[in-house]
Design an enzyme around this catalytic site. Structure first.
Site, PDB file in Angstrom:
ATOM      1  N   SER A 190       0.784  -1.191   0.026  1.00 31.25           N
ATOM      2  CA  SER A 190      -0.077   0.072  -0.017  1.00 31.25           C
ATOM      3  C   SER A 190       1.060   1.181   0.001  1.00 31.25           C
ATOM      4  CB  SER A 190      -0.901   0.091   1.060  1.00 31.25           C
ATOM      5  OG  SER A 190      -1.602   1.031   1.209  1.00 31.25           O
ATOM      6  N   ASP A 344      -9.851  -4.060  -5.130  1.00 25.64           N
ATOM      7  CA  ASP A 344      -9.188  -2.906  -4.477  1.00 25.64           C
ATOM      8  C   ASP A 344      -9.320  -1.708  -5.420  1.00 25.64           C
ATOM      9  OD1 ASP A 344      -7.246  -1.547  -3.180  1.00 25.64           O
ATOM     10  OD2 ASP A 344      -5.392  -2.867  -3.475  1.00 25.64           O
ATOM     11  N   HIS A 374      -8.109  -4.910  -0.296  1.00 24.61           N
ATOM     12  CA  HIS A 374      -6.846  -4.195  -0.031  1.00 24.61           C
ATOM     13  C   HIS A 374      -6.604  -4.293   1.613  1.00 24.61           C
ATOM     14  CE1 HIS A 374      -3.960  -0.690  -0.494  1.00 24.61           C
ATOM     15  NE2 HIS A 374      -4.279  -0.525   0.698  1.00 24.61           N
TER      16      HIS A 374
END
Length: 404
Positions: A190, A344, A374
């Site tokens: 991320s 995501d 995610h």
């Protein structure tokens, strides 16, 4: 130190917050195709309850919502690991945690610099302890987890500079940790994937330090020009990262506040000529058609607002948005591994970067979790129950590492 006591005092408020969250859950989109939808709903309830209680605490002046969120996300301390030697150190004044396998090795090991996720706002060495232990044990590598400074207290480029400084220090002292100079990898998930990509680009042209062997980008966020790419439209309400939160975190990292979030979501923050310039890299046209089947529609262009651009123009810097780096930099990048998840909002960032790397002759291994969402990697073993897809994703990273 007061937070545990506050939690006990505020249990009734917590119950009210949880009830409010549960009543509101139908507004969130948990598609049946995701891995363990019932468990994801439970995790979402906990996170939203935490956020609701954090808002109450902030309004009463006891502590900020972000401080409370960080405290809750810390997780419990893990005991000693019989297979690893773990120590907390400082690399160029940046706190790090080093994981070294205890078993003897025939030669120098791989070295992995790990940058955690959390939107540049959350996350810590403790939050990612399980993931880093797993990577070190299963790939027989030395792992360095980096505690970079967090937003909004520390704005861009603080996190990037900390990751770069820690990486440079490690590259200068590899022998001390028994690491092979030809097998050093940067890795992150991320926001950490964003930082790994930026550090990799910065070091690509360096002749003074050992060259990175690879970069591993796990559902990375790589651009803030377009929050209306197909994956943003399709997964805008899918946990654990909603479309609005993605823009919120990017703005918090950039400016320390989330002013003009609506204009950024609509796309009013980028001048038309600049949007045209970057269209060759940031465009739905570069995303394979199979990813545009569900829930994608062309959007009407929005009017450019110059005042907003003035506050966010650093979004066009590659150290913040690595997808915008020039080809002269991209073609020097090391072998890459990119993991994306179908459900995501950041999926298309990974797909667009994959194309950019391949167009520039960089070897890419791509792993796509068709049932992934995610944040699933850090939930591979969460509070006593598991997300098998997260474990598959983590093992795909380990298998890539073993190939280096």
């Amino acid at each position: 130190a007061l937070l545990p006591a506050l939690l006990l005092l505020l249990l009734p408020l917590a119950a009210l917050a949880a009830a409010a969250v549960l009543l509101g859950l139908p507004g969130y989109d948990i598609p049946p195709g995701v891995n363990q939808p019932a468990k994801l709903r439970l995790v979402l309830t906990v996170l939203l309850g935490t956020a609701a209680l954090g808002r109450i605490l902030e309004k009463t002046g006891l502590c900020s919502q972000i401080t409370f969120g960080r405290y809750v996300r810390q997780g419990r301390k893990l005991g000693l690991d019989p297979k690893l030697f773990i120590q907390d150190l400082q690399f160029n004044e940046v706190p790090v945690r080093v994981y070294q396998p205890k078993a003897t090795s025939d030669g120098p090991r791989r070295g992995i610099l790990f940058f955690h996720g959390g939107g540049w706002v959350f996350g810590s060495l403790d939050t990612y302890e399980k993931v880093c232990r797993y990577l070190s044990r299963e790939s027989d590598s030395v792992v360095v987890s980096v505690q970079y400074r967090l937003a909004p207290e520390h704005k861009y480029p603080a996190a990037y500079e900390d990751c770069l400084n820690a990486t440079q220090h490690f590259l200068q002292h590899l022998e001390h940790y028994g690491v092979d100079p030809a097998r050093v990898i940067v890795c992150g998930d991320s926001a950490g994937g964003n930082l790994a990509a930026a550090v990799s680009q910065t070091l690509a042209g360096s002749s003074e330090l050992p060259k990175l062997r690879a970069q591993i980008l796990i559902y990375p966020g790589l651009q803030a020009l377009d929050f209306n790419l197909p994956s943003y439209q399709q997964n805008r309400g899918v946990p654990l990262l909603f479309r609005e939160r993605a823009a919120f975190f990017a703005l918090l990292y950039l400016n320390g506040d989330a002013l003009h979030m609506q204009e950024v979501l609509e796309g009013s923050h980028i001048p038309p000529d600049m949007r045209l310039k970057y269209r060759k890299w940031v465009s739905p046209d570069n995303i394979p058609e199979e990813f545009k089947v569900r829930g994608v529609k062309p959007l009407r262009p929005t009017d450019f607002i110059a005042e907003v651009y003035e506050t966010v123009k650093r979004f066009c810097e590659p150290n913040l948005c690595p997808l915008l780096a020039e080809d002269s930099v991209v073609h020097q990048l090391p072998e890459s591994f990119i993991l994306t998840c179908e459900y995501d909002v950041l999926r298309d960032d990974g797909l667009l970067y994959k194309k950019r790397l391949e167009d520039n002759g960089v070897r890419v291994t791509w792993y796509h979790l068709e049932d992934g969402f995610h944040g699933i990697i850090s939930l591979y073993d969460y509070c006593g129950f598991s997300f098998p897809s997260g474990k598959r994703g983590l093992d795909s990273v380990v298998n890539f590492l073993k190939s280096l």
